[in-house]
Every structure is written in C-alpha cells, then in structure tokens.
Design an enzyme around this catalytic site. Structure first.
Site, PDB file in Angstrom:
ATOM      1  N   ASP A   1       0.730  -1.245  -0.015  1.00 45.26           N
ATOM      2  CA  ASP A   1       0.008  -0.106  -0.098  1.00 45.26           C
ATOM      3  C   ASP A   1       0.882   1.075   0.011  1.00 45.26           C
ATOM      4  OD1 ASP A   1       1.069   0.532   2.536  1.00 45.26           O
ATOM      5  OD2 ASP A   1      -1.004  -0.079   3.421  1.00 45.26           O
ATOM      6  N   SER A   2       0.399   2.618  -0.220  1.00 45.98           N
ATOM      7  CA  SER A   2       1.017   3.683  -0.444  1.00 45.98           C
ATOM      8  C   SER A   2       1.400   4.247   0.920  1.00 45.98           C
ATOM      9  CB  SER A   2       0.260   4.599  -0.966  1.00 45.98           C
ATOM     10  OG  SER A   2      -0.907   5.155  -0.491  1.00 45.98           O
TER      11      SER A   2
ATOM     12  N   PHE B   1      -3.262   5.690   3.846  1.00 46.43           N
ATOM     13  CA  PHE B   1      -4.304   5.614   4.869  1.00 46.43           C
ATOM     14  C   PHE B   1      -3.592   5.717   6.063  1.00 46.43           C
ATOM     15  CE2 PHE B   1      -6.076   3.091   7.915  1.00 46.43           C
ATOM     16  CZ  PHE B   1      -7.526   3.426   7.850  1.00 46.43           C
TER      17      PHE B   1
ATOM     18  N   GLN C   1     -10.890   7.426  -4.753  1.00 43.87           N
ATOM     19  CA  GLN C   1     -11.618   7.992  -3.506  1.00 43.87           C
ATOM     20  C   GLN C   1     -13.025   8.630  -3.958  1.00 43.87           C
ATOM     21  OE1 GLN C   1     -10.864   7.717  -0.352  1.00 43.87           O
ATOM     22  NE2 GLN C   1      -8.834   7.090  -0.862  1.00 43.87           N
TER      23      GLN C   1
ATOM     24  N   ASP D   1      -7.738  -7.061   0.718  1.00 37.53           N
ATOM     25  CA  ASP D   1      -6.723  -7.300   1.961  1.00 37.53           C
ATOM     26  C   ASP D   1      -7.440  -6.934   3.290  1.00 37.53           C
ATOM     27  OD1 ASP D   1      -6.301  -4.378   1.498  1.00 37.53           O
ATOM     28  OD2 ASP D   1      -5.231  -4.697   3.163  1.00 37.53           O
TER      29      ASP D   1
ATOM     30  N   CYS E   1     -12.666 -28.760   9.299  1.00 34.46           N
ATOM     31  CA  CYS E   1     -11.448 -28.008   8.758  1.00 34.46           C
ATOM     32  C   CYS E   1     -10.491 -28.622   8.637  1.00 34.46           C
ATOM     33  CB  CYS E   1     -11.308 -26.696   9.733  1.00 34.46           C
ATOM     34  SG  CYS E   1     -10.132 -25.803   9.239  1.00 34.46           S
TER      35      CYS E   1
ATOM     36  N   CYS F   1      -7.313 -27.516   8.371  1.00 33.19           N
ATOM     37  CA  CYS F   1      -6.023 -26.971   8.693  1.00 33.19           C
ATOM     38  C   CYS F   1      -5.435 -27.665   9.824  1.00 33.19           C
ATOM     39  CB  CYS F   1      -6.431 -25.419   9.232  1.00 33.19           C
ATOM     40  SG  CYS F   1      -6.674 -25.373  10.902  1.00 33.19           S
TER      41      CYS F   1
ATOM     42  N   CYS G   1      -6.921 -27.510  13.423  1.00 33.69           N
ATOM     43  CA  CYS G   1      -8.144 -28.169  13.799  1.00 33.69           C
ATOM     44  C   CYS G   1      -7.925 -29.735  13.528  1.00 33.69           C
ATOM     45  CB  CYS G   1      -9.375 -27.969  12.589  1.00 33.69           C
ATOM     46  SG  CYS G   1     -10.018 -26.272  13.048  1.00 33.69           S
TER      47      CYS G   1
ATOM     48  N   HIS H   1      -5.486 -21.031  11.425  1.00 34.05           N
ATOM     49  CA  HIS H   1      -7.146 -21.447  11.219  1.00 34.05           C
ATOM     50  C   HIS H   1      -7.828 -20.247  10.347  1.00 34.05           C
ATOM     51  CE1 HIS H   1     -11.105 -22.761  11.421  1.00 34.05           C
ATOM     52  NE2 HIS H   1     -11.671 -21.697  11.729  1.00 34.05           N
TER      53      HIS H   1
HETATM   54 ZN    ZN Z   1      -9.127 -24.937  11.079  1.00 34.81          ZN
END
Ligand code: ZN
Length: 401
Positions: free
Chosen positions: A105-106, A109, A200, A277, A315, A317, A320, A346
């Site tokens: 990003d610049s 923000f 913007q 993002d 899940c 992952c 999990c 997760h």
């Molecule tokens: Zn998970």
C-alpha cells in the site's frame, strides 16, 4: 488509447489480468492476475504483512496455506527498517523470504489516520512518526520511490483519505488525490512493478464517478477502491460499489482495500471485485476469536473449557487437525504465543478456503447459490464486533497489523 503511455510505453506490462469467466447472475468474475512473482487466481484475499511479516506465521506456513499474494505496509517499512535498507538487502521478497507476489500500500491511509498529521498541501503530507515523533513528508514521488526500493509486484499511488461522510472535504481531497495519482504515474519507472490507482470520493456517487473518470483516463494497470469500510453504513458501501464498478475497465483488476469479513467478501465479489486485503483474520486470531461456518467463535468463552472438539470438525487446517477448543482456549487464557499462531493459521486458512470456494463456484456458474448457502449458516457479527481494524488503527496506530 493513452493507457499507461506516460510511464511504460513500449514495455510489456509487468502485471496483467485475464478475465476467465463472468457470472451470469451477478457482476462476479473469475480471473487471474499475472505478476513477476507468479499468478494470483481471483477473486483473492491477501493476508496482511504489515512489518514484512504476516504476524506469527512463517513464509513456509503461508505457502502451505496457499496464500497467493500478501500485502506489505509502506508507511511502516519506510519508518522501520527503512526502504533503503531493504533495497540494499535485496528487496522485500528476499528480506522476508517470500517468493510469491507482494502488494504494497502507499501509506496514505496510515498517514491520514495519524493524529499527529500536521499539514497536507498539494505538494505533500507532513506527519510525525508514531514511533519517535520525527517529522516526515510524504510526496507522491517519495512514496513511489519507496515502493520501488521495496520491489513489490504491485505498488499503490499516494492518496488522501478523508472522512467518507464529509462532502466538502472529499471534494478537496479528491482533487489532490487525482493530482498525486498523475505525479505517481510520472515518477514510476520500475519495469517489473505495476502501479495501481486508488479511487476516492467517500460515499458520494458523483465524486466516485469523477474519480473513476479521471483515473481511468490516466490509464493504470489496476484500480483500487479506497476510503470504504472505514465506518460508513454498509448500504453506502454497496451503493458506491454498485455505481463505480461498471465505470472501470473489464481488463484490469479491481481491488477493494481493507475488507475481510466473510459476508463482505461475498457481497463485494458479487459487485465485481477481484482483490482484497484485511488484517481482520490475523487480528481476530490474536484476540482469541476464530472464524467458523456459523460465525465467529470467541475462544475465551468459558463454555469451551472442556470442549474436546476442534474449532471446526470439517476444517483441514493444521490447528483443527491436532488441537481442541479446550487447548486453544487454555493457550489464549495463558497468553501463550502458540495460541496466537494456531488461531492465525485457522483464520487465514478459513478465508483462503472461502475464496477458493468462491472461485470454484464461479467456475461452475453457481456463485449466487454458494453465497446463499454460506449466508444461510453464517451468523454475521454485530456492528460493534464488526468494527474494522481501520477504526481501531485510528484510535491507536501501534495496534495496526
Ligand atoms: Zn481449522
């Protein structure tokens, strides 16, 4: 016509977008962004690596989770360790040992969120570092140079980020944002990096349309929509997207900055957004909150003290597959570092699989059915809990990330 002639005539575009399929029942689209460090299938979610690290995760873990692109933060890396330092060490990819695409990003923000912002004029934004109070001037040229030193695949223009509800301020800020976009484009010279424009205009349809007209006239290889998801009513967010997306070229990626709640991802994909993002999955994880198909689960809750089940039975992952809610709750309550890591794994897994589900549904022409199936079970967090990181950051810049 004049697409990108200002900066990159006669050079191949470093970042391009292929539109693979448009949804017949919404504006959602399936595509792929090609970058110097590989392809990003879209719609895509980018985990945020504010300080050249996605907090608590190693790059190898991010690859195992199959994150295609991550985000780095220009404001933070400019202050520490310094973009020149990173450049001398071989650039941001090598510095953090991440070989896949990076978007930076610049810093606009962050700078406009600082309470110590002292002055903004057409030349620059003058601010004080949140670390040591030192004074700095962000000009469009400096922000481009900083990102060229970092060597991200996608850099962003400097923009002014006003209160989205203040019309008079937005008129002024938009004029400056457009001026700066042109200066960024002129300053940008790195051939293996793309520079995206940022629309913007707050919640105001006329200003958003004006921003789309001016920026597409300048001809960027991609367009971000900034200044949304900063606390405005959600109906305004949707109305702005509804009005502005059709004004953007179909052959360029569209990036909605700072959005990461599952229901918002579905809504924005339906509007034709390709890229997201947000620090939400990582920040929630560190607060002991995890995503599930039914909504957010707060592991601090006493009801999980002896719960031997994983966060989600289905899940796949690492967390999990190996750990119970009771164990994760114990780690959260005792503030153990492993708890932050396991919850982050997760949550990132959850959002990346969500995007994969969306892409799969788009490929099969079943996006709206997938969205409906998801929302049928997913309990949306209440407005207070939804409070975006951006508002939290405004309250305390050190909490960002
Ligand atoms: Zn998970």
């Amino acid at each position: 016509m004049s697409q990108r002639q200002a900066s990159t005539s006669h050079r191949p575009d470093p970042v391009t977008y292929d539109l693979l399929r448009e949804d017949s029942a919404s504006r959602a689209r399936l595509g792929v962004i090609h970058t110097p460090h590989g392809d990003v299938p879209t719609p895509a979610f980018c985990p945020v690596g504010t300080q050249a690290t996605v907090k608590t995760l190693s790059p190898r873990e991010l690859v195992e989770l199959d994150a295609h692109m991550i985000l780095g933060n220009t404001y933070h890396l400019y202050l520490r360790p310094g973009a020149d330092v990173i450049a001398r060490l071989g650039g941001l990819h090598r510095f953090m040992a991440w070989e896949r695409p990076i978007l930076t990003d610049s810093g606009g923000f962050q700078v406009f969120s600082l309470q110590g912002l002292r002055q903004v004029d057409d030349d620059s934004a003058t601010f004080r570092s949140h670390i040591d109070g030192s004074e700095h001037h962000f000009t469009p040229e400096l922000v481009v140079e900083t990102q060229e030193q970092l060597g991200s695949d996608i850099a962003m223009v400097l923009d002014e980020c006003p209160d989205p509800l203040d019309y008079a301020y937005n008129v002024q800020a938009l004029r400056r944002t457009h001026l700066w976009a042109e200066r960024c484009l002129k300053a940008h010279s790195r051939p293996d990096q793309a520079l995206f424009g940022i629309l913007q205009g707050g919640i105001f349809d006329d200003l958003r349309a004006e921003s789309a007209r001016v920026l597409t006239g300048l001809g960027f290889p991609g367009y971000a929509i900034g200044g949304l998801s900063v606390g405005e009513p959600k109906a305004d967010t949707q109305r702005v997207l509804d009005g502005v997306i059709p004004l953007l070229p179909k052959d360029r990626p569209r990036y909605l900055m700072g959005v990461g709640a599952p229901e918002d991802l579905y809504d924005a994909v339906a509007q034709g957004i390709d890229l997201f993002d947000c620090v939400l999955p990582t920040r929630l994880a560190r607060n002991g909150a995890v995503f599930t198909a039914e909504g957010r689960m707060n592991l601090r809750n006493a009801r999980y003290r002896e719960d031997g089940r994983p966060i989600e039975e289905s899940c796949t992952c690492y967390t999990c597959q190996h750990f119970s809610r009771a164990y994760l709750r114990h780690l959260v309550m005792t503030k153990e570092i492993l708890g932050l890591r396991l919850n982050t794994i997760h949550n990132i897994h959850f959002l990346l699989r969500l995007m994969e589900t969306i892409r799969q549904a788009l490929a099969e022409g079943a996006f709206l059915a997938a969205r409906e199936a998801f929302l049928e079970h997913y309990q949306v967090a209440d407005p207070l809990a939804r409070m975006d990181n951006r508002q939290a950051w405004r309250a305390n810049p050190r909490s960002r990330g």
